[in-house]
Write a protein that holds these residues in place. Structure first.
Motif, PDB file in Angstrom:
ATOM      1  N   ILE A   5       0.941  -1.196   0.109  1.00  9.02           N
ATOM      2  CA  ILE A   5      -0.016  -0.059   0.003  1.00  9.02           C
ATOM      3  C   ILE A   5       0.862   1.230  -0.202  1.00  9.02           C
ATOM      4  O   ILE A   5       1.687   1.576   0.819  1.00  9.02           O
ATOM      5  CB  ILE A   5      -0.916   0.054   1.154  1.00  9.02           C
ATOM      6  N   VAL A  26       1.187   5.394   0.230  1.00  7.88           N
ATOM      7  CA  VAL A  26       0.344   6.598   0.750  1.00  7.88           C
ATOM      8  C   VAL A  26       1.090   7.803   0.628  1.00  7.88           C
ATOM      9  O   VAL A  26       2.162   7.898   1.079  1.00  7.88           O
ATOM     10  CB  VAL A  26      -0.366   6.610   2.033  1.00  7.88           C
ATOM     11  N   ARG A  80      -7.784  -2.456   1.226  1.00 10.33           N
ATOM     12  CA  ARG A  80      -8.232  -0.938   0.589  1.00 10.33           C
ATOM     13  C   ARG A  80      -8.817  -0.298   1.626  1.00 10.33           C
ATOM     14  O   ARG A  80      -8.830   0.860   1.819  1.00 10.33           O
ATOM     15  CB  ARG A  80      -9.024  -1.149  -0.623  1.00 10.33           C
ATOM     16  N   ALA A 106      -6.499   0.776   4.394  1.00 14.53           N
ATOM     17  CA  ALA A 106      -5.668   2.007   3.860  1.00 14.53           C
ATOM     18  C   ALA A 106      -6.547   3.329   4.121  1.00 14.53           C
ATOM     19  O   ALA A 106      -5.675   4.337   4.376  1.00 14.53           O
ATOM     20  CB  ALA A 106      -5.355   1.691   2.278  1.00 14.53           C
ATOM     21  N   GLU A 107      -7.895   3.128   3.581  1.00 19.06           N
ATOM     22  CA  GLU A 107      -8.288   4.576   3.806  1.00 19.06           C
ATOM     23  C   GLU A 107      -8.834   4.837   5.057  1.00 19.06           C
ATOM     24  O   GLU A 107      -9.013   5.928   5.706  1.00 19.06           O
ATOM     25  CB  GLU A 107      -9.949   4.220   3.072  1.00 19.06           C
ATOM     26  N   SER A 109      -3.859   5.859   6.366  1.00 16.68           N
ATOM     27  CA  SER A 109      -4.024   7.312   5.494  1.00 16.68           C
ATOM     28  C   SER A 109      -4.855   7.973   6.293  1.00 16.68           C
ATOM     29  O   SER A 109      -5.907   7.752   6.985  1.00 16.68           O
ATOM     30  CB  SER A 109      -4.185   7.239   4.174  1.00 16.68           C
ATOM     31  N   GLU A 136      -3.704  13.329   2.831  1.00 16.10           N
ATOM     32  CA  GLU A 136      -2.851  12.135   2.190  1.00 16.10           C
ATOM     33  C   GLU A 136      -4.030  11.122   1.273  1.00 16.10           C
ATOM     34  O   GLU A 136      -5.058  11.224   1.356  1.00 16.10           O
ATOM     35  CB  GLU A 136      -2.555  11.009   3.084  1.00 16.10           C
ATOM     36  N   ASP A 137      -3.411  11.076   0.159  1.00  9.80           N
ATOM     37  CA  ASP A 137      -4.160   9.869  -0.711  1.00  9.80           C
ATOM     38  C   ASP A 137      -3.576   8.397  -0.736  1.00  9.80           C
ATOM     39  O   ASP A 137      -2.089   8.458  -0.747  1.00  9.80           O
ATOM     40  CB  ASP A 137      -3.854  10.562  -2.366  1.00  9.80           C
ATOM     41  N   VAL A 138      -4.317   7.642  -0.799  1.00  5.98           N
ATOM     42  CA  VAL A 138      -3.994   6.169  -1.078  1.00  5.98           C
ATOM     43  C   VAL A 138      -3.581   5.893  -2.738  1.00  5.98           C
ATOM     44  O   VAL A 138      -4.506   6.037  -3.430  1.00  5.98           O
ATOM     45  CB  VAL A 138      -4.958   5.067  -0.694  1.00  5.98           C
ATOM     46  N   VAL A 145      -2.953  -0.075  -4.074  1.00  2.00           N
ATOM     47  CA  VAL A 145      -3.050  -1.233  -3.068  1.00  2.00           C
ATOM     48  C   VAL A 145      -3.038  -2.250  -3.855  1.00  2.00           C
ATOM     49  O   VAL A 145      -3.788  -2.491  -4.990  1.00  2.00           O
ATOM     50  CB  VAL A 145      -4.470  -1.065  -2.251  1.00  2.00           C
TER      51      VAL A 145
END
Lengths: 85, 85
Positions: free
Chosen positions: B6, B8, B60, B63-64, B68, B73-75, B78
């Protein structure tokens, strides 16, 4: 505008407290699929123009000298990436 | 043993002081090819067995939710990665 992506990860034999914190938090949030987490760094280096072999050589040297601590980290990837917005 | 990677990164409009520090240090070390640097995070999540679509869905979501901060921040990725040692 070209871009070089560099990935740096803690060496496998080095304790990674950030990764340990994440792996402890995941099941509390209902994410039960994961048995281990390592947290490293990702750098995006922008260049004017194209990513030439010379630029990649500089990026590799910078990754070893500035962006990673070779005692505890490995540079796992230095590669050209497509330019983004 | 499967592995999910992942990535970020700080959002483009967000100031990235770590990246700024790196872009300032590079020319002092003789690396003159780079005009901008962004520093983000890279996570490696290990799973027992294969990386199934369900595992990727969990990654996913994690990650969200955990890995992050969606405000800054942006992912950016993944994905399944080949297992390493």
């Amino acid at each position: 505008m070209g871009r070089v992506v560099i990935d740096v990860m803690p060496k496998p034999e080095i304790l990674d407290p950030q990764g340990k914190a994440v792996v402890g938090a995941l099941p509390r949030l209902g994410f039960d699929a994961f048995v281990g987490v390592r947290q490293g760094k990702r750098f995006e280096l922008e260049v004017e123009g194209e990513v030439t072999p010379e630029v990649l050589d500089q990026a590799r040297a910078a990754a070893e000298k500035l962006l990673s601590n070779p005692v505890i980290e490995d540079v796992v990837s230095v590669r050209a990436a497509e330019a983004q917005a």
